[in-house]
Design a protein around this motif. Structure first.
Motif, PDB file in Angstrom:
ATOM      1  N   TYR A  31       0.913  -1.398   0.117  1.00  0.00           N
ATOM      2  CA  TYR A  31       0.073   0.031   0.044  1.00  0.00           C
ATOM      3  C   TYR A  31       0.892   1.448  -0.049  1.00  0.00           C
ATOM      4  N   GLY A  32       1.951   1.216   1.014  1.00  0.00           N
ATOM      5  CA  GLY A  32       2.641   2.495   1.062  1.00  0.00           C
ATOM      6  C   GLY A  32       3.645   2.651  -0.135  1.00  0.00           C
ATOM      7  N   GLN A  45       9.913   5.926   2.035  1.00  0.00           N
ATOM      8  CA  GLN A  45       9.872   5.256   0.772  1.00  0.00           C
ATOM      9  C   GLN A  45      10.802   3.642   0.763  1.00  0.00           C
ATOM     10  N   VAL A  46      12.137   3.858   1.162  1.00  0.00           N
ATOM     11  CA  VAL A  46      12.877   2.723   1.253  1.00  0.00           C
ATOM     12  C   VAL A  46      12.376   1.784   2.402  1.00  0.00           C
ATOM     13  N   SER A  47      11.706   2.302   3.356  1.00  0.00           N
ATOM     14  CA  SER A  47      11.445   1.293   4.435  1.00  0.00           C
ATOM     15  C   SER A  47      10.037   0.501   3.741  1.00  0.00           C
ATOM     16  N   THR A  52       8.173  -4.954   1.542  1.00  0.00           N
ATOM     17  CA  THR A  52       7.609  -5.753   0.691  1.00  0.00           C
ATOM     18  C   THR A  52       8.494  -7.231   0.283  1.00  0.00           C
ATOM     19  N   ILE A  53       9.751  -6.986   0.702  1.00  0.00           N
ATOM     20  CA  ILE A  53      10.595  -8.166   0.718  1.00  0.00           C
ATOM     21  C   ILE A  53      10.771  -8.760   2.047  1.00  0.00           C
ATOM     22  N   ILE A  54      10.753  -7.928   3.241  1.00  0.00           N
ATOM     23  CA  ILE A  54      10.720  -8.768   4.637  1.00  0.00           C
ATOM     24  C   ILE A  54       9.484  -9.433   4.546  1.00  0.00           C
TER      25      ILE A  54
END
Length: 82
Positions: A31-32, A45-47, A52-54
């Motif tokens: 979502y974010g 944005q990086v977080s 989406t990977i973690i």
């Protein structure tokens, strides 16, 4: 610590929590990072992209923990020798 993981019921409860956290991280990250139209800082944005990977990684780990604990729960604990 080893005593906690030797009980399959504890591992099953932990796997359910890991699955829930992984799903929440994945959905919040999607979502974010991809659906939210507002302006975010680069750190946010990086977080969100990292989530989406973690998130799916935690889903996989939780699922394997669940499979192992269910397998251990289905086995008899000890067999009496006659």
């Amino acid at each position: 610590m080893f005593h906690f993981f030797s009980n399959p019921q504890n591992v099953l409860q932990l796997s359910n929590q890991v699955l829930g956290v992984g799903l929440a991280m994945l959905l919040a990250g999607i979502y974010g990072a991809y659906l939210y139209g507002g302006h975010l800082s680069i750190l946010a944005q990086v977080s969100l992209h990292a989530m989406t990977i973690i998130g799916p990684t935690l889903l996989k780990i939780g699922y394997v923990m669940r499979l192992l604990s269910q397998h251990r729960l289905s086995k008899p604990t000890s067999v009496a020798m006659a």
